[in-house]
Design an enzyme around this catalytic site. Structure first.
Site, short mmCIF file in Angstrom:
data_model
loop_
_atom_site.label_atom_id
_atom_site.label_comp_id
_atom_site.label_asym_id
_atom_site.label_seq_id
_atom_site.Cartn_x
_atom_site.Cartn_y
_atom_site.Cartn_z
N ASP A 94 -10.82 -24.32 7.34
CA ASP A 94 -9.94 -25.02 6.41
C ASP A 94 -9.67 -24.29 5.10
O ASP A 94 -8.55 -24.15 4.66
CB ASP A 94 -10.55 -26.38 6.04
CG ASP A 94 -11.09 -27.11 7.25
OD1 ASP A 94 -11.04 -26.56 8.36
OD2 ASP A 94 -11.58 -28.23 7.07
N GLU A 107 -25.07 -26.28 8.06
CA GLU A 107 -23.65 -26.14 8.41
C GLU A 107 -23.19 -24.69 8.24
O GLU A 107 -22.45 -24.15 9.05
CB GLU A 107 -22.85 -27.10 7.52
CG GLU A 107 -21.37 -27.18 7.84
CD GLU A 107 -20.64 -28.16 6.93
OE1 GLU A 107 -21.27 -28.68 5.97
OE2 GLU A 107 -19.44 -28.40 7.16
C1 2M8 Z 1 -14.75 -28.98 8.49
O1 2M8 Z 1 -13.48 -29.59 8.40
C2 2M8 Z 1 -13.27 -30.94 8.00
C3 2M8 Z 1 -11.79 -31.26 8.23
O2 2M8 Z 1 -11.52 -31.20 9.60
C4 2M8 Z 1 -13.63 -31.20 6.55
O3 2M8 Z 1 -13.97 -30.27 5.82
O4 2M8 Z 1 -13.59 -32.34 6.12
C5 2M8 Z 1 -14.50 -27.59 9.14
O5 2M8 Z 1 -15.62 -26.76 8.99
C6 2M8 Z 1 -14.12 -27.78 10.60
O6 2M8 Z 1 -14.05 -26.55 11.26
C7 2M8 Z 1 -15.12 -28.71 11.32
O7 2M8 Z 1 -14.64 -28.97 12.61
C8 2M8 Z 1 -15.35 -30.02 10.57
C9 2M8 Z 1 -16.47 -30.86 11.16
O8 2M8 Z 1 -17.63 -30.08 11.34
O9 2M8 Z 1 -15.66 -29.76 9.21
#
Ligand code: 2M8
Length: 438
Positions: free
Chosen positions: A170, A404
């Site tokens: 993102d 993460e």
């Molecule tokens: C992160 O993305 C979400 C939006 O989709 C967020 O930041 O709120 C990213 O690291 C994405 O790649 C990942 O799928 C998600 C959930 O782990 O978090």
């Protein structure tokens, strides 16, 4: 052979994150089901509980749209900790969106067929495995058909993403030049719930969120019509992303293998994968940087930003020997981390480039999924580098925990704790017999 002590801990992380019918990315910020997280989680389950992996994928596909799109979030709980919520997406405006479950109106990288293949091949009971494939295969085929049909406006074999969230990376600096387009407007006030998490200084800035939200608003106003947003160029963010396209080329090949397993014709899937692979190689290689770069479909400029996704084509066996050798040198040098001797695997962004950050998410930190993709790629080209990388991944989790993401300098764990894909991909890294998947 004795099992690595981290394997049991990794299985416990997945167990902790199992909810009713799916596994969430982490206990804190991410309560719902995410698309590519589900694929990585299923790859981990394939190593010890393939039936669970099958269920994860099938649960995700409950949210598939009638046009074939697999949404990036399937909302599973009436939990207000995550933003944006279903009300903001208002996907009921799209004729193709399911009424239940609620979903987002964007997608994420296509790792599904790759995960489904790993799960299928790990299933012991041939009858169960066949039944799983018969149920999931048509869904996977519709998903890939959607990407090739609705997301390839130039019909050159490369699909476009219309939101940074669709890349999975993102907050990557790769999007900065696109965000400077004048077409981006102000958005009405909103409340970012993610800012109240302990990791908030690591999260994207408010300016980045304004861009994200503007793109959501625009897609919602267009009733999620891909014709208007992608084919007619209505979205100011339209990018051919290297990682997304590489994963598609690879997944097309896995889909061909699954078609063969079902006694269907694999050729149409294999042909599409080969076409995407050759378009990546022809159109996205950057000789000066020694890696592949994204392309902005507004104006057609290459986005010459050195991010880890630029090495992804190794995963699908795309570069020839000469290009792969160049990439390996860059990967091992000071820009991406291999040379500092700290044993920390590849950073998400060139450590020497402007704006590199040790903590700001996707702007430097090390991610397990990116490293897993690169490790799998290295197995095809250079076994010794692959083995070094594997060791660095295992050491990283031993020291930093199942986090993460990680600081690329000292390997400290960052972001959410007990992160599912870190655990799942570590399991695959520890258990896989590499020859099988390479
Ligand atoms: C992160 O993305 C979400 C939006 O989709 C967020 O930041 O709120 C990213 O690291 C994405 O790649 C990942 O799928 C998600 C959930 O782990 O978090």
């Amino acid at each position: 052979m004795r099992e690595h002590p981290l394997a049991e801990r990794a299985r416990r992380v997945l167990e902790k994150n199992r909810c009713d019918g799916y596994t969430r990315p982490a206990p804190g910020l991410y309560a719902h089901q995410w698309s590519w997280d589900t694929c990585f989680i299923a790859l981990g389950y394939a190593r010890f509980a393939p039936l669970r992996g099958a269920r994860e994928l099938e649960a995700l596909f409950e949210g598939q749209w009638a046009n074939g799109m697999v949404p990036h979030v399937v909302y599973r709980r009436t939990d207000d900790r995550y933003f944006p919520d279903p009300a903001l997406w208002e996907v009921s405006r799209a004729p193709a969106a399911p009424a239940n479950p609620y979903t987002s109106g964007a997608t994420q990288p296509p790792v599904h067929a790759t995960a489904a293949r790993a799960v299928y091949e790990a299933m012991r009971d041939a009858g169960e495995a066949h039944a799983f494939l018969e149920r999931l295969f048509p869904r996977l085929a519709e998903w890939h058909a959607y990407l090739h049909r609705d997301r390839d406006p130039l019909e050159e074999g490369l699909v476009a993403i219309r939101h940074p969230w669709e890349s999975g990376m993102d907050n990557s600096p790769a999007w900065d030049p696109v965000f400077r387009h004048e077409a981006f407007d102000a958005v009405p006030a909103y409340d970012r719930k993610d800012k109240y998490t302990p990791a908030s200084p690591e999260r994207p800035t408010d300016e980045a969120y304004d861009r994200y939200l503007y793109l959501v608003e625009l897609a919602r106003e267009a009733d999620y019509d891909e014709g208007r947003l992608v084919r007619d160029g209505g979205s100011p963010f339209l990018v051919q992303d290297v990682l997304f396209n590489t994963l598609l080329a690879r997944a097309d090949r896995d889909l061909a293998a699954l078609a063969r397993a079902l006694g269907s014709d694999p050729e149409p899937f294999a042909r599409r994968g080969a076409r995407t692979a050759s378009a990546i190689d022809r159109l996205l290689w950057d000789d000066a940087l020694g890696l592949y770069v994204n392309r902005d479909l507004h104006g057609g400029a290459r986005l010459r930003i050195p991010i880890a996704g630029g090495f992804a084509p190794l995963f699908a066996g795309i570069p020839n020997r000469v290009r792969a050798d160049r990439m390996l040198r860059v990967l091992a040098g000071p820009r991406f981390g291999g040379a500092d001797g700290a044993g920390v695997p590849v950073a998400s962004y060139d450590r020497t480039a402007p704006g590199f950050s040790r903590r700001r998410y996707w702007r430097g930190p090390v991610w397990m999924n990116m490293n897993w993709i690169l490790w799998r790629g290295l197995l095809r080209y250079d076994r010794a580098s692959a083995d070094r990388m594997r060791q660095a991944m295992v050491d990283l989790v031993s020291r930093g925990g199942f986090r993460e993401y990680f600081d690329p300098v000292d390997g400290c764990g960052l972001g959410e704790r007990d992160f599912s894909w870190t655990a799942a991909l570590l399991l695959d890294t520890l258990h896989a017999s590499p020859e099988r998947m390479a």
